[in-house]
Design an enzyme around this catalytic site. Structure first.
Site, PDB file in Angstrom:
ATOM      1  N   HIS A 111      36.134  36.299  24.964  1.00 54.42           N
ATOM      2  CA  HIS A 111      36.525  34.883  25.105  1.00 54.42           C
ATOM      3  C   HIS A 111      35.874  34.057  23.993  1.00 54.42           C
ATOM      4  CE1 HIS A 111      36.722  36.104  29.517  1.00 54.42           C
ATOM      5  NE2 HIS A 111      37.915  35.608  29.301  1.00 54.42           N
ATOM      6  N   GLN A 146      48.433  33.966  40.545  1.00 51.88           N
ATOM      7  CA  GLN A 146      48.716  35.147  39.729  1.00 51.88           C
ATOM      8  C   GLN A 146      48.088  36.428  40.298  1.00 51.88           C
ATOM      9  OE1 GLN A 146      46.617  33.371  36.194  1.00 51.88           O
ATOM     10  NE2 GLN A 146      46.053  35.487  35.796  1.00 51.88           N
ATOM     11  N   LYS A 169      43.957  41.903  24.303  1.00 54.22           N
ATOM     12  CA  LYS A 169      43.620  42.806  25.409  1.00 54.22           C
ATOM     13  C   LYS A 169      44.693  42.750  26.506  1.00 54.22           C
ATOM     14  CE  LYS A 169      40.808  44.374  28.870  1.00 54.22           C
ATOM     15  NZ  LYS A 169      41.548  43.751  29.931  1.00 54.22           N
ATOM     16  N   MET A 198      39.806  32.360  32.898  1.00 56.42           N
ATOM     17  CA  MET A 198      39.463  32.301  34.323  1.00 56.42           C
ATOM     18  C   MET A 198      37.942  32.447  34.466  1.00 56.42           C
ATOM     19  SD  MET A 198      42.630  33.943  36.363  1.00 56.42           S
ATOM     20  CE  MET A 198      42.271  35.663  36.119  1.00 56.42           C
ATOM     21  N   GLY A 199      37.210  32.148  33.390  1.00 52.49           N
ATOM     22  CA  GLY A 199      35.744  32.196  33.447  1.00 52.49           C
ATOM     23  C   GLY A 199      35.218  33.613  33.324  1.00 52.49           C
ATOM     24  N   GLY A 222      43.935  36.559  23.992  1.00 50.77           N
ATOM     25  CA  GLY A 222      43.382  37.840  23.563  1.00 50.77           C
ATOM     26  C   GLY A 222      44.429  38.952  23.662  1.00 50.77           C
ATOM     27  N   MET A 255      36.272  44.651  26.100  1.00 50.75           N
ATOM     28  CA  MET A 255      35.517  43.712  26.928  1.00 50.75           C
ATOM     29  C   MET A 255      36.456  43.047  27.927  1.00 50.75           C
ATOM     30  SD  MET A 255      32.822  42.061  24.337  1.00 50.75           S
ATOM     31  CE  MET A 255      31.709  43.120  23.450  1.00 50.75           C
TER      32      MET A 255
HETATM   33  O1  PAF Z   1      44.064  35.864  30.946  1.00 49.77           O
HETATM   34  C1  PAF Z   1      43.625  35.048  31.775  1.00 49.77           C
HETATM   35  O2  PAF Z   1      42.427  34.830  31.924  1.00 49.77           O
HETATM   36  C2  PAF Z   1      44.631  34.304  32.669  1.00 49.77           C
HETATM   37  O3  PAF Z   1      45.725  35.112  32.979  1.00 49.77           O
HETATM   38  C3  PAF Z   1      45.087  32.956  32.074  1.00 49.77           C
HETATM   39  C4  PAF Z   1      45.857  33.119  30.792  1.00 49.77           C
HETATM   40  C5  PAF Z   1      43.861  32.073  31.836  1.00 49.77           C
HETATM   41  C6  PAF Z   1      45.987  32.263  33.089  1.00 49.77           C
HETATM   42  O4  PAF Z   1      45.343  32.069  34.307  1.00 49.77           O
END
Ligand code: PAF
Length: 280
Positions: free
Chosen positions: A37, A61, A150, A30-31, A148, A187
């Site tokens: 990441h 979500q 996490k 999600m950036g 991850g 992180m």
């Molecule tokens: O962990 C995340 O960043 C989000 O839950 C994901 C897996 C990209 C789904 O939107």
């Protein structure tokens, strides 16, 4: 790095690459990318011919609209990081690209894992995660998927999603170790919202997890959980849970021999943090 905003164009491009025998690895995000990441991107580039990263802040979500509103957005920095890390493709879709008009919402039968721990505190969250990941997997059809540790419960939920959608045979799920600051703090994009003092305090979550791991052989599970909760509360955390659970469905462990993972969710200031530690 090639940037795609349209799902159809990305699917066609990847299909052409796959027809020439190339493997595709995928890192959904999600950036607000951080080293955690980027370590997923590293593992993806090492194991695949083509690495695809998606950045999409998925509205379905977020059970808390405030959390969605304040989710950090750092796109230009994210792009710089991805280029430096050797990512081949960035998928940056709009909401209407992921959920086009006429898109039919599905229900995913995830069993008890949907309602345990995070599921209890964030009703509907895992349905939203499955919805977006299902859609992204349809568009990208990767050979390998990188997540991850996490977000341990999310990893277990997505493992289940792969099974119930018949994808488990086509996509290999790689759960990659949590990246931590030198202090031990996991992180997370949400750390950007912590003040300096809160960030120092937040380290206690990891310390309590380590404490559970060290004392597991000689201390009853209920005592370990109670002590951790008390220590965190005393420091000003609002603790949602401290749990010692079995991997898979994350049901509470009955005894140390079936204790796979310790998990914590707690809020400091306005920021809700989660972390976990494998116990064996
Ligand atoms: O962990 C995340 O960043 C989000 O839950 C994901 C897996 C990209 C789904 O939107």
């Amino acid at each position: 790095m090639i940037l795609f905003k349209q799902a159809g164009a990305l699917t066609e491009h990847l299909q052409r690459q796959k027809n020439t025998g190339k493997t595709v690895g995928f890192v959904p995000t999600m950036g607000a990318l951080h080293e955690g990441h980027l370590s997923l991107i590293d593992q993806c580039t090492a194991g695949n011919d083509i690495t695809v990263c998606s950045i999409f802040i998925n509205p379905t979500q977020f059970n808390n609209p405030e959390d969605f509103k304040h989710y950090p957005v750092t796109i230009s920095m994210d792009i710089e990081h991805l280029v430096a890390a050797g990512c081949d493709i960035l998928f940056l879709p709009s909401t209407s690209e992921i959920y086009p008009t006429g898109y039919l919402k599905k229900h995913y039968d995830l069993g008890s894992i949907e309602h345990n721990l995070e599921g209890h505190y964030r009703p509907g969250h895992f349905q939203g995660v499955c919805e977006v990941v299902d859609r992204l997997l349809d568009i990208i059809t990767p050979d390998n998927l990188y997540l991850g540790q996490k977000d341990f419960q999310q990893c277990m939920v997505i493992k289940k999603l792969l099974e119930i959608t018949g994808r488990a045979v086509k996509v290999d799920l790689h759960i990659c170790p949590t990246k931590r600051e030198s202090s031990g703090l996991a992180m997370s994009s949400r750390n950007l919202r912590l003040t300096g003092q809160e960030k120092e305090l937040a380290v206690s979550i990891y310390k309590e997890l380590e404490n559970i791991k060290v004392n597991l052989p000689q201390t009853p599970l209920e005592t370990l959980k109670k002590n951790a909760k008390e220590h965190l509360t005393r420091q000003g955390f609002l603790v949602d849970y401290v749990e010692i659970a079995k991997a898979g469905d994350l049901a509470p462990s009955e005894n140390a021999s079936e204790a796979d993972v310790a998990l914590v969710a707690a809020t400091i200031g306005n920021v809700r943090l989660i972390d976990n530690l494998l116990l064996n």
